[in-house]
Motif scaffolding. Structure first.
Motif, PDB file in Angstrom:
ATOM      1  N   ARG A 167     -64.845  36.194  -1.561  1.00  0.00           N
ATOM      2  CA  ARG A 167     -64.149  36.939  -2.222  1.00  0.00           C
ATOM      3  C   ARG A 167     -62.931  36.364  -2.676  1.00  0.00           C
ATOM      4  N   GLN A 168     -62.585  36.309  -3.889  1.00  0.00           N
ATOM      5  CA  GLN A 168     -61.358  35.799  -4.484  1.00  0.00           C
ATOM      6  C   GLN A 168     -60.428  36.660  -4.787  1.00  0.00           C
ATOM      7  N   THR A 169     -59.159  36.427  -4.527  1.00  0.00           N
ATOM      8  CA  THR A 169     -57.870  37.134  -5.005  1.00  0.00           C
ATOM      9  C   THR A 169     -56.871  36.174  -5.796  1.00  0.00           C
ATOM     10  N   LEU A 170     -56.364  36.527  -6.907  1.00  0.00           N
ATOM     11  CA  LEU A 170     -55.405  35.704  -7.752  1.00  0.00           C
ATOM     12  C   LEU A 170     -54.255  36.475  -7.586  1.00  0.00           C
ATOM     13  N   THR A 171     -53.258  36.072  -7.322  1.00  0.00           N
ATOM     14  CA  THR A 171     -51.867  36.798  -7.035  1.00  0.00           C
ATOM     15  C   THR A 171     -50.691  36.004  -7.690  1.00  0.00           C
ATOM     16  N   PHE A 172     -50.209  36.732  -8.534  1.00  0.00           N
ATOM     17  CA  PHE A 172     -49.041  36.245  -9.391  1.00  0.00           C
ATOM     18  C   PHE A 172     -47.770  36.958  -8.887  1.00  0.00           C
ATOM     19  N   VAL A 178     -48.741  40.733  -9.485  1.00  0.00           N
ATOM     20  CA  VAL A 178     -49.795  41.146 -10.085  1.00  0.00           C
ATOM     21  C   VAL A 178     -51.047  40.482  -9.241  1.00  0.00           C
ATOM     22  N   VAL A 179     -51.971  41.554  -8.960  1.00  0.00           N
ATOM     23  CA  VAL A 179     -52.899  41.167  -7.910  1.00  0.00           C
ATOM     24  C   VAL A 179     -54.195  41.188  -8.805  1.00  0.00           C
ATOM     25  N   THR A 180     -55.236  40.393  -8.437  1.00  0.00           N
ATOM     26  CA  THR A 180     -56.512  40.317  -9.316  1.00  0.00           C
ATOM     27  C   THR A 180     -57.588  40.071  -8.516  1.00  0.00           C
TER      28      THR A 180
END
Length: 141
Positions: free
Chosen positions: A99-104, A87-89
């Protein structure tokens, strides 16, 4: 005086396959080499039907000799990619400087945040140029 510590142990709950209420949640503390506040607690909840995630964070900060104080914040992220493995947000609202990217990682049960500087103007001069990568894990003891 007793040491102040983060309380939340790391957890990763993936219920995205649940047709009734598909969600993903993770709890823990940010870890990484360039961490501004080492004592922190984070909870992230993603709702698949809304294609959004909310990140709640509390930090224990120390400024000068005034002793520790508690700061809390929350951020909303929109899900930009979702599959059986990942999951990428990205933040719901754009930021002027970063720019922030949260990756699950659903297989490894891991959460990573990458912050990249996107603006070199004076207003963003306090943000470090090098990318920052944080990992959600167990709190420091």
């Amino acid at each position: 005086m007793q040491d102040v510590r983060a309380a939340a142990n790391f957890s990763f709950i993936d219920q995205l396959a649940d047709r009734q209420g598909a969600y993903l949640s993770a709890t823990g503390s940010w870890r990484g080499g360039d961490l501004a506040n080492k004592i922190n607690t984070v909870k992230i909840v993603c709702i698949a039907s809304e294609r959004s995630c909310d990140l709640y964070q509390a930090d224990v900060m120390s400024l000068g000799g005034s002793g520790p104080w508690l700061s809390s914040s929350s951020n909303s992220f929109r899900i930009t990619a979702l599959d059986a493995h990942t999951v990428v947000t990205e933040p719901s609202l754009p930021d002027l400087c970063i720019r922030q990217t949260l990756t699950f990682d659903r297989v490894a049960k891991a959460v990573t945040m990458v912050r990249t500087k996107i603006n070199r103007e004076d207003a963003c001069s306090m943000v470090q140029d090098a990318p920052l990568t944080l990992y959600l894990g167990e709190p420091l003891r």
